[in-house]
Design a protein around this motif. Structure first.
Motif, PDB file in Angstrom:
ATOM      1  N   GLN A  67      -8.103  31.767   4.655  1.00 19.46           N
ATOM      2  CA  GLN A  67      -6.681  31.797   4.993  1.00 19.46           C
ATOM      3  C   GLN A  67      -5.968  32.954   4.299  1.00 19.46           C
ATOM      4  O   GLN A  67      -5.083  33.588   4.892  1.00 19.46           O
ATOM      5  CB  GLN A  67      -6.040  30.465   4.591  1.00 19.46           C
ATOM      6  CG  GLN A  67      -6.490  29.293   5.442  1.00 19.46           C
ATOM      7  CD  GLN A  67      -6.040  27.953   4.875  1.00 19.46           C
ATOM      8  OE1 GLN A  67      -5.787  27.825   3.669  1.00 19.46           O
ATOM      9  NE2 GLN A  67      -5.933  26.953   5.739  1.00 19.46           N
ATOM     10  N   LEU A  68      -6.376  33.229   3.076  1.00 19.58           N
ATOM     11  CA  LEU A  68      -5.763  34.340   2.354  1.00 19.58           C
ATOM     12  C   LEU A  68      -6.126  35.671   3.002  1.00 19.58           C
ATOM     13  O   LEU A  68      -5.278  36.558   3.159  1.00 19.58           O
ATOM     14  CB  LEU A  68      -6.210  34.309   0.894  1.00 19.58           C
ATOM     15  CG  LEU A  68      -5.466  35.211  -0.092  1.00 19.58           C
ATOM     16  CD1 LEU A  68      -3.967  34.949  -0.059  1.00 19.58           C
ATOM     17  CD2 LEU A  68      -6.020  35.021  -1.498  1.00 19.58           C
ATOM     18  N   ARG A  69      -7.385  35.805   3.410  1.00 17.59           N
ATOM     19  CA  ARG A  69      -7.795  37.035   4.119  1.00 17.59           C
ATOM     20  C   ARG A  69      -6.985  37.228   5.386  1.00 17.59           C
ATOM     21  O   ARG A  69      -6.528  38.335   5.685  1.00 17.59           O
ATOM     22  CB  ARG A  69      -9.292  36.971   4.453  1.00 17.59           C
ATOM     23  CG  ARG A  69     -10.218  37.155   3.269  1.00 17.59           C
ATOM     24  CD  ARG A  69     -11.631  37.432   3.734  1.00 17.59           C
ATOM     25  NE  ARG A  69     -12.188  36.338   4.499  1.00 17.59           N
ATOM     26  CZ  ARG A  69     -12.869  35.329   3.981  1.00 17.59           C
ATOM     27  NH1 ARG A  69     -13.045  35.256   2.664  1.00 17.59           N
ATOM     28  NH2 ARG A  69     -13.367  34.370   4.735  1.00 17.59           N
ATOM     29  N   ALA A 120      -2.866  40.352   8.067  1.00 18.96           N
ATOM     30  CA  ALA A 120      -1.730  40.542   8.969  1.00 18.96           C
ATOM     31  C   ALA A 120      -0.706  41.509   8.382  1.00 18.96           C
ATOM     32  O   ALA A 120      -0.006  42.210   9.114  1.00 18.96           O
ATOM     33  CB  ALA A 120      -1.082  39.187   9.257  1.00 18.96           C
ATOM     34  N   ARG A 121      -0.617  41.553   7.048  1.00 16.10           N
ATOM     35  CA  ARG A 121       0.319  42.480   6.380  1.00 16.10           C
ATOM     36  C   ARG A 121      -0.254  43.898   6.304  1.00 16.10           C
ATOM     37  O   ARG A 121       0.496  44.870   6.376  1.00 16.10           O
ATOM     38  CB  ARG A 121       0.629  41.987   4.965  1.00 16.10           C
ATOM     39  CG  ARG A 121       1.255  40.606   4.894  1.00 16.10           C
ATOM     40  CD  ARG A 121       2.664  40.565   5.419  1.00 16.10           C
ATOM     41  NE  ARG A 121       3.280  39.271   5.215  1.00 16.10           N
ATOM     42  CZ  ARG A 121       4.132  38.983   4.237  1.00 16.10           C
ATOM     43  NH1 ARG A 121       4.488  39.945   3.389  1.00 16.10           N
ATOM     44  NH2 ARG A 121       4.639  37.774   4.107  1.00 16.10           N
ATOM     45  N   TRP A 122      -1.566  43.990   6.121  1.00 18.02           N
ATOM     46  CA  TRP A 122      -2.228  45.288   5.986  1.00 18.02           C
ATOM     47  C   TRP A 122      -3.376  45.359   6.997  1.00 18.02           C
ATOM     48  O   TRP A 122      -4.556  45.234   6.639  1.00 18.02           O
ATOM     49  CB  TRP A 122      -2.762  45.479   4.567  1.00 18.02           C
ATOM     50  CG  TRP A 122      -1.692  45.736   3.549  1.00 18.02           C
ATOM     51  CD1 TRP A 122      -1.116  46.929   3.258  1.00 18.02           C
ATOM     52  CD2 TRP A 122      -1.074  44.773   2.680  1.00 18.02           C
ATOM     53  NE1 TRP A 122      -0.175  46.781   2.262  1.00 18.02           N
ATOM     54  CE2 TRP A 122      -0.127  45.475   1.891  1.00 18.02           C
ATOM     55  CE3 TRP A 122      -1.220  43.390   2.495  1.00 18.02           C
ATOM     56  CZ2 TRP A 122       0.658  44.834   0.935  1.00 18.02           C
ATOM     57  CZ3 TRP A 122      -0.436  42.759   1.549  1.00 18.02           C
ATOM     58  CH2 TRP A 122       0.496  43.470   0.777  1.00 18.02           C
ATOM     59  N   ALA A 170      -6.535  47.625   6.460  1.00 21.07           N
ATOM     60  CA  ALA A 170      -7.378  47.422   5.281  1.00 21.07           C
ATOM     61  C   ALA A 170      -8.496  46.423   5.604  1.00 21.07           C
ATOM     62  O   ALA A 170      -8.443  45.686   6.594  1.00 21.07           O
ATOM     63  CB  ALA A 170      -6.542  46.917   4.113  1.00 21.07           C
ATOM     64  N   ASP A 171      -9.505  46.404   4.750  1.00 24.05           N
ATOM     65  CA  ASP A 171     -10.605  45.446   4.872  1.00 24.05           C
ATOM     66  C   ASP A 171     -10.111  44.081   4.401  1.00 24.05           C
ATOM     67  O   ASP A 171      -9.717  43.931   3.246  1.00 24.05           O
ATOM     68  CB  ASP A 171     -11.784  45.915   4.012  1.00 24.05           C
ATOM     69  CG  ASP A 171     -12.944  44.944   4.008  1.00 24.05           C
ATOM     70  OD1 ASP A 171     -12.900  43.946   4.746  1.00 24.05           O
ATOM     71  OD2 ASP A 171     -13.906  45.174   3.254  1.00 24.05           O
ATOM     72  N   PRO A 172     -10.116  43.059   5.264  1.00 21.69           N
ATOM     73  CA  PRO A 172      -9.587  41.744   4.864  1.00 21.69           C
ATOM     74  C   PRO A 172     -10.281  41.170   3.627  1.00 21.69           C
ATOM     75  O   PRO A 172      -9.631  40.569   2.763  1.00 21.69           O
ATOM     76  CB  PRO A 172      -9.827  40.871   6.099  1.00 21.69           C
ATOM     77  CG  PRO A 172      -9.880  41.839   7.237  1.00 21.69           C
ATOM     78  CD  PRO A 172     -10.519  43.077   6.684  1.00 21.69           C
ATOM     79  N   ARG A 173     -11.598  41.366   3.539  1.00 24.48           N
ATOM     80  CA  ARG A 173     -12.303  40.851   2.360  1.00 24.48           C
ATOM     81  C   ARG A 173     -11.833  41.559   1.100  1.00 24.48           C
ATOM     82  O   ARG A 173     -11.627  40.942   0.050  1.00 24.48           O
ATOM     83  CB  ARG A 173     -13.808  41.013   2.523  1.00 24.48           C
ATOM     84  CG  ARG A 173     -14.589  40.438   1.351  1.00 24.48           C
ATOM     85  CD  ARG A 173     -16.071  40.651   1.505  1.00 24.48           C
ATOM     86  NE  ARG A 173     -16.781  40.168   0.327  1.00 24.48           N
ATOM     87  CZ  ARG A 173     -17.850  40.727  -0.194  1.00 24.48           C
ATOM     88  NH1 ARG A 173     -18.368  41.812   0.377  1.00 24.48           N
ATOM     89  NH2 ARG A 173     -18.441  40.230  -1.258  1.00 24.48           N
ATOM     90  N   ALA A 174     -11.641  42.858   1.190  1.00 23.96           N
ATOM     91  CA  ALA A 174     -11.167  43.616   0.034  1.00 23.96           C
ATOM     92  C   ALA A 174      -9.776  43.153  -0.383  1.00 23.96           C
ATOM     93  O   ALA A 174      -9.463  43.093  -1.585  1.00 23.96           O
ATOM     94  CB  ALA A 174     -11.160  45.108   0.348  1.00 23.96           C
ATOM     95  N   LEU A 175      -8.936  42.818   0.589  1.00 26.42           N
ATOM     96  CA  LEU A 175      -7.598  42.327   0.271  1.00 26.42           C
ATOM     97  C   LEU A 175      -7.665  41.021  -0.517  1.00 26.42           C
ATOM     98  O   LEU A 175      -6.946  40.830  -1.500  1.00 26.42           O
ATOM     99  CB  LEU A 175      -6.799  42.119   1.548  1.00 26.42           C
ATOM    100  CG  LEU A 175      -6.429  43.384   2.332  1.00 26.42           C
ATOM    101  CD1 LEU A 175      -5.854  43.011   3.699  1.00 26.42           C
ATOM    102  CD2 LEU A 175      -5.422  44.234   1.539  1.00 26.42           C
ATOM    103  N   ALA A 176      -8.545  40.109  -0.090  1.00 35.07           N
ATOM    104  CA  ALA A 176      -8.670  38.830  -0.791  1.00 35.07           C
ATOM    105  C   ALA A 176      -9.252  39.021  -2.187  1.00 35.07           C
ATOM    106  O   ALA A 176      -8.819  38.361  -3.142  1.00 35.07           O
ATOM    107  CB  ALA A 176      -9.536  37.875   0.026  1.00 35.07           C
ATOM    108  N   VAL A 177     -10.236  39.915  -2.319  1.00 35.83           N
ATOM    109  CA  VAL A 177     -10.787  40.209  -3.638  1.00 35.83           C
ATOM    110  C   VAL A 177      -9.708  40.791  -4.541  1.00 35.83           C
ATOM    111  O   VAL A 177      -9.604  40.444  -5.725  1.00 35.83           O
ATOM    112  CB  VAL A 177     -11.986  41.166  -3.521  1.00 35.83           C
ATOM    113  CG1 VAL A 177     -12.405  41.683  -4.902  1.00 35.83           C
ATOM    114  CG2 VAL A 177     -13.162  40.477  -2.846  1.00 35.83           C
TER     115      VAL A 177
END
Length: 379
Positions: A153-155, A160-162, A165-172
Motif C-alpha cells: 500500500q505504501l508503494r 502515485a506521487r512520484w 520513480a521506482d515504487p520499491r525504492a520509494l518504499a525503501v
C-alpha cells in the motif's frame, strides 16, 4: 582463567600485547552468562529485551524462542502482551534489519544506527532520481499516521506521487528515513497478519527522544555481548568509526586480548565465569543475536562448523552443546528433529532431549511431539 584473575589483569586499560589472554572457552562462557544462556534469568521479558538490546526478528517467531531459551517462567503470552500494550515493538534498527525492541529503544536507537539505513538507501538511488527525500519522508509520515499501511500500500501511494520513480525504492526510502514499526497483530504468537507500518512516535504515543551517546550504547553492548573488540560492536550494529567511543571509555574499562592478539574491552564487574563452567544445551532460533553480535564468531561457532547454520540469506534454527554451535533443529507437525553436526555422547543426547522437552512445554504446551535425532544432510 577465573573471574578474579581476569579482573586483576588490566584494571585501567592497556595495549593488546599486555592485556590478559581470554581463550575461546573463556569468551564463550562470559558471553553465554550475559546472554542468560549459561543460567536462565528470572528477569521479565521486557527487562530481558532491554538488556539484550533487542531481539533479531526478521521472522515473527524467533523472539519467542530466543526468550524461552533464556528466561525462567517465560511464556509466549508474556511477549505478546508487551506488544499489545506497546511496551515493545518490531522496527528496523541494527544492520538495517527488523528487531523487537523496547519502546524506549524504538524511540532512541534510530539516529544512532541511521548510517546502516543510509547505506541501504544508497543501493536504491537510481530509482529515486529527482525525488526530494525530505518531502518523501513527510508524505510517507502523513500516509502511515493516517492509517497503518502495508509495504504494498505504501508503494502504491508513494508511486502515485512520484510516478517516474521506482515504487520499491520509494518504499525503501520511507523505511530508511522514518522510524517505522510493524503494528500488531503482526508479531503476536498466536495471531498473524501482513506487516503494516506506522511511525514509532504515532504507535507508542510519544515523541522520539535524542539519540543516546555512543558511549552509553557501548556499555550496554558490553553488558550483553562482551568482552568484545571495536570491530565486534561495529559488526553487531552495522556501523563504523566506534573506536573513539571505546577510547573515551578506556579509563573505565578492562582490556584483554584474544588468541589472535585482538584487543577486547569489558566492564569491570561483568561476569567472566571459569571456562570450565558447564554450559547446558540450548535451542536457539534462526538469526539469534548470539550468532550475529561479533565480527569474530569463533567464541560460539567452531571453525569446523562455520557457515553450516545458514545458506545465503537463509538461516537455520541452531543447537548449542557445551556452549558452541553443534547442530540444527526443525519442528515439524509431530516431531522435533535434531540434526547434530557430530556424534553426541549418550549423556549429551539425554541433555539435548531434556532441553527439547522443556522448550516444547513452554512454547507448545499440550501438543504431542516426538524428539528425533538425525544427520545433517545437504547443508
Amino acid at each position: 582463567m577465573t573471574d578474579s584473575s581476569a579482573r586483576r589483569g588490566s584494571a585501567h586499560g592497556g595495549d593488546a600485547a599486555g592485556g590478559p589472554l581470554l581463550d575461546v572457552r573463556a569468551l564463550n562462557r562470559a558471553t553465554l552468562a550475559r546472554q542468560f544462556l549459561l543460567r536462565r534469568s528470572a528477569r521479565s521479558a521486557r527487562d530481558a529485551v532491554g538488556h539484550l538490546l533487542g531481539l533479531q526478528a526478521q521472522n515473527t517467531k524467533p523472539p519467542y524462542y530466543a526468550l524461552a531459551a533464556r528466561l525462567d517462567g517465560f511464556t509466549p503470552e508474556r511477549l505478546s502482551a508487551l506488544m499489545v500494550r506497546r511496551e515493545v515493538a518490531r522496527i528496523v534498527t541494527l544492520r538495517s534489519t527488523v528487531h523487537t525492541h523496547t519502546a524506549d529503544d524504538c524511540l532512541t536507537l534510530g539516529p544512532l544506527v541511521q548510517p546502516a539505513r543510509d547505506r541501504e538507501l544508497g543501493n536504491f538511488r537510481t530509482g529515486l532520481a529527482g525525488v526530494d527525500l525530505d518531502r518523501l519522508a513527510a508524505v510517507a509520515r502523513d500516509l502511515v499516521e493516517a492509517e497503518p499501511r502495508t509495504p504494498a500500500q505504501l508503494r502504491e501511494a508513494l508511486g502515485a506521487r512520484w510516478p517516474d520513480a521506482d515504487p520499491r525504492a520509494l518504499a525503501v526510502a520511507a523505511r530508511c528515513t522514518l522510524p517505522l514499526v510493524q503494528v500488531t497483530p503482526r508479531g503476536l504468537w498466536d495471531e498473524s497478519g501482513r506487516a503494516a507500518l506506522t511511525t514509532a512516535e504515532h504507535w507508542l504515543g510519544r515523541p522520539a527522544e535524542p539519540a543516546p551517546r555512543p558511549e552509553s550504547v557501548v556499555l550496554r553492548y558490553l553488558a550483553a555481548f562482551g568482552p568484545a573488540s571495536v570491530r565486534d560492536m561495529q559488526a553487531w550494529a552495522g556501523l563504523t568509526r566506534l573506536g573513539g567511543a571505546f577510547e573515551r571509555l578506556r579509563p573505565r574499562l578492562l582490556t584483554f586480548r584474544d588468541a589472535s592478539g585482538v584487543e577486547l574491552f569489558d566492564l569491570p564487574d561483568a561476569p567472566r565465569p571459569d571456562p570450565a563452567t558447564e554450559a547446558p544445551p540450548r535451542f536457539l532460533p534462526e538469526f539469534d543475536n548470539l550468532l550475529l553480535a561479533h565480527a569474530d564468531r569463533t567464541r560460539v561457532v567452531p571453525a569446523a562448523h562455520r557457515g553450516r547454520n545458514r545458506r545465503g540469506n537463509q538461516a537455520y534454527r541452531t543447537l548449542l552443546v557445551d556452549g558452541f554451535l553443534a547442530g540444527l533443529w526443525t519442528l515439524g507437525p509431530d516431531a522435533l528433529v535434531v540434526e547434530p553436526f557430530e556424534t553426541l555422547t549418550r549423556a549429551q543426547r539425554a541433555e539435548v532431549a531434556a532441553e527439547g522437552e522443556r522448550m516444547l512445554r513452554v512454547l507448545h504446551p499440550g501438543t504431542p511431539y516426538d524428539i528425533r535425532f538425525g544427520d545433517v544432510v545437504g547443508r
